[in-house]
Design a protein around this motif. Structure first.
Motif, PDB file in Angstrom:
ATOM      1  N   THR A 209       0.768  -1.108   0.057  1.00 50.72           N
ATOM      2  CA  THR A 209       0.027   0.028   0.030  1.00 50.72           C
ATOM      3  C   THR A 209       0.959   1.194  -0.025  1.00 50.72           C
ATOM      4  N   LEU A 210       1.802   1.214   0.749  1.00 51.71           N
ATOM      5  CA  LEU A 210       2.649   2.312   0.986  1.00 51.71           C
ATOM      6  C   LEU A 210       3.609   2.586  -0.634  1.00 51.71           C
ATOM      7  N   LEU A 211       3.919   1.603  -0.954  1.00 49.81           N
ATOM      8  CA  LEU A 211       4.553   1.859  -2.348  1.00 49.81           C
ATOM      9  C   LEU A 211       3.663   2.047  -3.598  1.00 49.81           C
ATOM     10  N   LEU A 212       2.456   1.692  -3.407  1.00 44.26           N
ATOM     11  CA  LEU A 212       1.441   2.201  -4.464  1.00 44.26           C
ATOM     12  C   LEU A 212       1.214   3.818  -4.058  1.00 44.26           C
ATOM     13  N   ILE A 213       1.054   4.071  -2.917  1.00 47.01           N
ATOM     14  CA  ILE A 213       0.911   5.349  -2.565  1.00 47.01           C
ATOM     15  C   ILE A 213       1.951   6.550  -3.015  1.00 47.01           C
ATOM     16  N   THR A 214       3.180   5.888  -2.939  1.00 47.17           N
ATOM     17  CA  THR A 214       4.436   6.519  -3.386  1.00 47.17           C
ATOM     18  C   THR A 214       4.392   6.901  -4.800  1.00 47.17           C
TER      19      THR A 214
ATOM     20  N   ARG B 215      11.230  -8.144   1.817  1.00 41.90           N
ATOM     21  CA  ARG B 215      12.521  -7.619   1.622  1.00 41.90           C
ATOM     22  C   ARG B 215      12.665  -7.235   0.137  1.00 41.90           C
ATOM     23  N   LEU B 216      11.871  -7.550  -0.724  1.00 45.94           N
ATOM     24  CA  LEU B 216      11.755  -7.010  -2.030  1.00 45.94           C
ATOM     25  C   LEU B 216      11.296  -5.653  -2.019  1.00 45.94           C
ATOM     26  N   LEU B 217      10.154  -5.567  -1.139  1.00 45.86           N
ATOM     27  CA  LEU B 217       9.370  -4.233  -1.311  1.00 45.86           C
ATOM     28  C   LEU B 217      10.221  -3.210  -0.424  1.00 45.86           C
ATOM     29  N   ALA B 218      11.132  -3.466   0.246  1.00 41.60           N
ATOM     30  CA  ALA B 218      12.183  -2.524   0.800  1.00 41.60           C
ATOM     31  C   ALA B 218      13.037  -1.993  -0.095  1.00 41.60           C
ATOM     32  N   VAL B 219      13.496  -2.782  -1.138  1.00 41.02           N
ATOM     33  CA  VAL B 219      14.278  -2.098  -2.195  1.00 41.02           C
ATOM     34  C   VAL B 219      13.401  -1.177  -3.019  1.00 41.02           C
ATOM     35  N   LEU B 220      12.129  -1.949  -3.334  1.00 43.40           N
ATOM     36  CA  LEU B 220      11.272  -1.060  -4.247  1.00 43.40           C
ATOM     37  C   LEU B 220      10.869   0.329  -3.743  1.00 43.40           C
ATOM     38  N   GLN B 221      10.778   0.243  -2.152  1.00 36.44           N
ATOM     39  CA  GLN B 221      10.090   1.435  -1.704  1.00 36.44           C
ATOM     40  C   GLN B 221      11.407   2.465  -1.568  1.00 36.44           C
ATOM     41  N   VAL B 222      12.951   2.040  -1.552  1.00 37.82           N
ATOM     42  CA  VAL B 222      13.878   2.935  -1.619  1.00 37.82           C
ATOM     43  C   VAL B 222      13.900   3.613  -2.861  1.00 37.82           C
ATOM     44  N   CYS B 223      13.654   2.822  -3.987  1.00 37.62           N
ATOM     45  CA  CYS B 223      13.831   3.198  -5.459  1.00 37.62           C
ATOM     46  C   CYS B 223      12.614   4.425  -5.501  1.00 37.62           C
ATOM     47  N   ALA B 224      11.670   3.918  -5.432  1.00 40.75           N
ATOM     48  CA  ALA B 224      10.310   4.912  -5.635  1.00 40.75           C
ATOM     49  C   ALA B 224      10.432   6.147  -4.743  1.00 40.75           C
ATOM     50  N   GLY B 225      10.695   6.031  -3.400  1.00 40.42           N
ATOM     51  CA  GLY B 225      11.023   7.316  -2.539  1.00 40.42           C
ATOM     52  C   GLY B 225      12.003   7.958  -2.937  1.00 40.42           C
ATOM     53  N   ALA B 226      13.100   7.549  -3.522  1.00 43.59           N
ATOM     54  CA  ALA B 226      14.142   8.308  -3.822  1.00 43.59           C
ATOM     55  C   ALA B 226      13.679   9.325  -5.007  1.00 43.59           C
TER      56      ALA B 226
END
Length: 328
Positions: A131-136, A228-239
């Motif tokens: 959910t956080l990844l999609l919001i980002t 763990r996969l979403l952790a990397v993706l969240q960093v990329c999308a957030g950056a």
């Protein structure tokens, strides 16, 4: 500067995987049964390989030239276009490495294999992290649409003329500003990374369960992999989102600030709307960056220790196969 960049890159490549390894080892209990310990070791190897591949890709992206020209683009080319899409190149590589690791997951052994029929979905395993990844991602899309519509020549933003005390008018402009030349490759990269993430998470959902584990323990292993996969993706999308907001906010503030001579004295004139919007963008970018880092650290270290929560009961009557389960 080149030497500093090399030192920083080497530090990231060496230190970050070590930190991830520490989190992984801290999250693995020695009291687990051998099958669970083996599964966590395998998942830890996939995680470390994914992080290392992502870091190497990031270093490669940062080494690309800032100036780049392509006449085939539907919008005017701008400096740093490839760098703008860099975070999503990192995300795609991370997904592909994770996908390759999932395809090597240990298969059940024995002539007769049983597992409870338990239907699960990507949403069940990913939870709030997805959910956080999609919001980002939605925030990034909204910002890119807004900046594309307000950009001048695709790479700058201008402020309308405003009166100067004592007579005359003044206007301002600044860049780089994330207009259409930056928005197009970033949107394409965002879509590609989300598609790769969906495919990888689907493989996590459907992988074969381990022998002798109930569905709650098996779900916990899958949650760890997804987190763990979403952790990397969240960093990329957030950056990517934070960089776009920072660039847009900084350009808006500079465009809304002008220095003019009034009666022989230099004065600073500010456009309240442009400066206010720019400041809000900078603050939002900082919030997105901090939230992404905190969420990534939480996902990398806490997923293994979290209780899997309530799960639906297996269907004791139907012999039908369910995604992610192996029938007798």
């Amino acid at each position: 500067m080149a030497l500093v960049a090399v030192v920083v890159a080497l530090g990231l490549v060496l230190v970050v995987p070590a930190l991830v390894a520490g989190l992984v080892l801290a999250a693995t209990s020695h009291r687990d049964v051998p099958a669970v310990r083996g599964a966590h070791r395998h998942d830890s190897l996939i995680t470390l390989t994914t992080v290392l591949a992502a870091l190497v890709t990031a270093v490669g992206v940062l080494s690309l030239p800032v100036t780049w020209t392509a006449a085939s683009l539907p919008a005017p080319a701008a400096p740093g276009v490839l760098l703008a899409a860099g975070p999503f190149a990192v995300a795609v590589v991370a997904c592909l490495v994770r996908l390759a690791g999932e395809l090597t997951w240990p298969r059940p052994t024995g002539q007769v294999r049983t597992a409870p029929l338990h239907r699960r979905t990507v949403r069940d395993l990913a939870g709030w992290r997805l959910t956080l990844l999609l919001i980002t991602a939605l925030v990034l899309v909204a910002v890119l649409v807004a900046t594309s519509l307000t950009a001048t020549d695709g790479t700058a933003v201008t402020v309308p003329e405003r009166p100067v005390p004592g007579g005359g008018t003044v206007s301002g402009g600044a860049g780089p500003y994330p207009g259409l030349p930056y928005a197009l490759p970033m949107l394409v990269g965002l879509v590609a990374s989300l598609v790769c993430a969906a495919a990888t998470l689907r493989v996590v959902v459907r992988r074969a369960p381990l022998d002798g584990l109930g569905h709650m323990e098996d779900d916990l292993l899958r949650r760890t992999s997804a987190a763990r996969l979403l952790a990397v993706l969240q960093v990329c999308a957030g950056a990517a989102t934070a960089i776009v907001l920072a660039a847009a906010g900084s350009a808006a503030r500079r465009a809304g600030t002008a220095h003019v001579a009034v009666d022989g004295l230099w004065q600073e004139l500010r456009d309240p709307f442009a400066v206010g919007v720019g400041t809000a963008a900078l603050v939002l970018g900082l919030v997105v960056a901090v939230a992404s880092v905190v969420a990534a650290l939480s996902s990398a270290g806490a997923a293994r220790r979290r209780d899997p929560g309530p799960t639906r009961q297996a269907d004791p009557t139907g012999p039908a196969r369910a995604p992610g389960a192996v029938a007798p």
